[in-house]
Write a protein that holds these residues in place. Structure first.
Motif, mmCIF file in Angstrom:
data_model
loop_
_atom_site.group_PDB
_atom_site.id
_atom_site.type_symbol
_atom_site.label_atom_id
_atom_site.label_comp_id
_atom_site.label_asym_id
_atom_site.label_seq_id
_atom_site.Cartn_x
_atom_site.Cartn_y
_atom_site.Cartn_z
ATOM 1 N N CYS A 7 0.849 -1.190 0.000
ATOM 2 C CA CYS A 7 0.000 0.000 0.000
ATOM 3 C C CYS A 7 0.885 1.241 0.000
ATOM 4 C CB CYS A 7 -0.882 0.039 1.241
ATOM 5 S SG CYS A 7 -1.987 -1.374 1.414
ATOM 6 N N GLY A 8 0.542 2.199 -0.845
ATOM 7 C CA GLY A 8 1.305 3.441 -0.882
ATOM 8 C C GLY A 8 0.796 4.353 -1.978
ATOM 9 N N VAL A 67 3.071 -0.759 4.269
ATOM 10 C CA VAL A 67 2.781 0.623 3.922
ATOM 11 C C VAL A 67 4.062 1.336 3.513
ATOM 12 C CG1 VAL A 67 1.836 2.812 4.746
ATOM 13 C CG2 VAL A 67 0.838 0.649 5.532
ATOM 14 N N ASP A 69 5.597 4.427 3.234
ATOM 15 C CA ASP A 69 5.388 5.763 3.811
ATOM 16 C C ASP A 69 6.671 6.594 3.719
ATOM 17 O OD1 ASP A 69 6.675 4.093 5.645
ATOM 18 O OD2 ASP A 69 5.834 5.121 7.375
ATOM 19 N N ILE A 74 1.542 9.482 4.079
ATOM 20 C CA ILE A 74 0.461 8.508 3.952
ATOM 21 C C ILE A 74 -0.764 9.285 3.481
ATOM 22 C CG2 ILE A 74 -1.039 6.866 5.138
ATOM 23 C CD1 ILE A 74 1.254 6.386 7.120
ATOM 24 N N VAL A 78 -4.550 5.490 1.355
ATOM 25 C CA VAL A 78 -3.748 4.532 2.135
ATOM 26 C C VAL A 78 -4.232 4.498 3.586
ATOM 27 C CG1 VAL A 78 -1.425 3.938 2.905
ATOM 28 C CG2 VAL A 78 -1.795 4.739 0.575
ATOM 29 N N ILE A 82 -5.199 1.139 5.556
ATOM 30 C CA ILE A 82 -4.692 0.791 6.891
ATOM 31 C C ILE A 82 -5.862 0.507 7.830
ATOM 32 C CG2 ILE A 82 -3.498 1.680 8.934
ATOM 33 C CD1 ILE A 82 -1.695 3.277 6.950
ATOM 34 N N PHE A 94 5.177 -0.678 8.503
ATOM 35 C CA PHE A 94 5.525 0.603 7.873
ATOM 36 C C PHE A 94 6.950 0.533 7.327
ATOM 37 C CE2 PHE A 94 2.067 1.618 10.704
ATOM 38 C CZ PHE A 94 1.287 2.466 9.936
#
Length: 100
Positions: A7-8, A67, A69, A74, A78, A82, A94
């Protein structure tokens, strides 16, 4: 082997590709990656909804979310990812705590 959904922000798309490679090669993770809009096509509401639904499904079937980040950034999408992961009791990893 841990399955992680990456995720990003898409502004980090190149970094995310390198991170996914490192996670699989060095850290024994199976990475469910984002779908990248390589051709920079304009997306309508339906396409965005379809991509979000697919990504949320990746989170549901993963063991954790990873993630990206970079510089602590973020984005709103995203943050939603989360929140979904946490509601499903998924581990949230993270990047700034893991690789940097």
């Amino acid at each position: 082997m841990k399955i992680v959904a990456l995720c990003g922000s898409m502004k980090f798309e190149n970094e995310m590709k390198r991170i996914a490679f490192a996670l699989e090669m060095k850290y024994n993770m199976c990475v469910l990656r984002c779908v990248y809009n390589e051709d920079k096509l304009k997306l309508g509401a339906y396409e965005i909804l379809a991509l979000n639904s697919a990504h949320f499904r990746k989170i549901e079937i993963s063991d954790a979310v990873y993630v990206v980040d970079i510089n602590g950034y973020i984005g709103d999408q995203v943050k939603k990812e989360i929140a979904l992961a946490e509601s499903l009791d998924k581990e949230v990893i993270f990047h700034t705590d893991f690789l940097e």
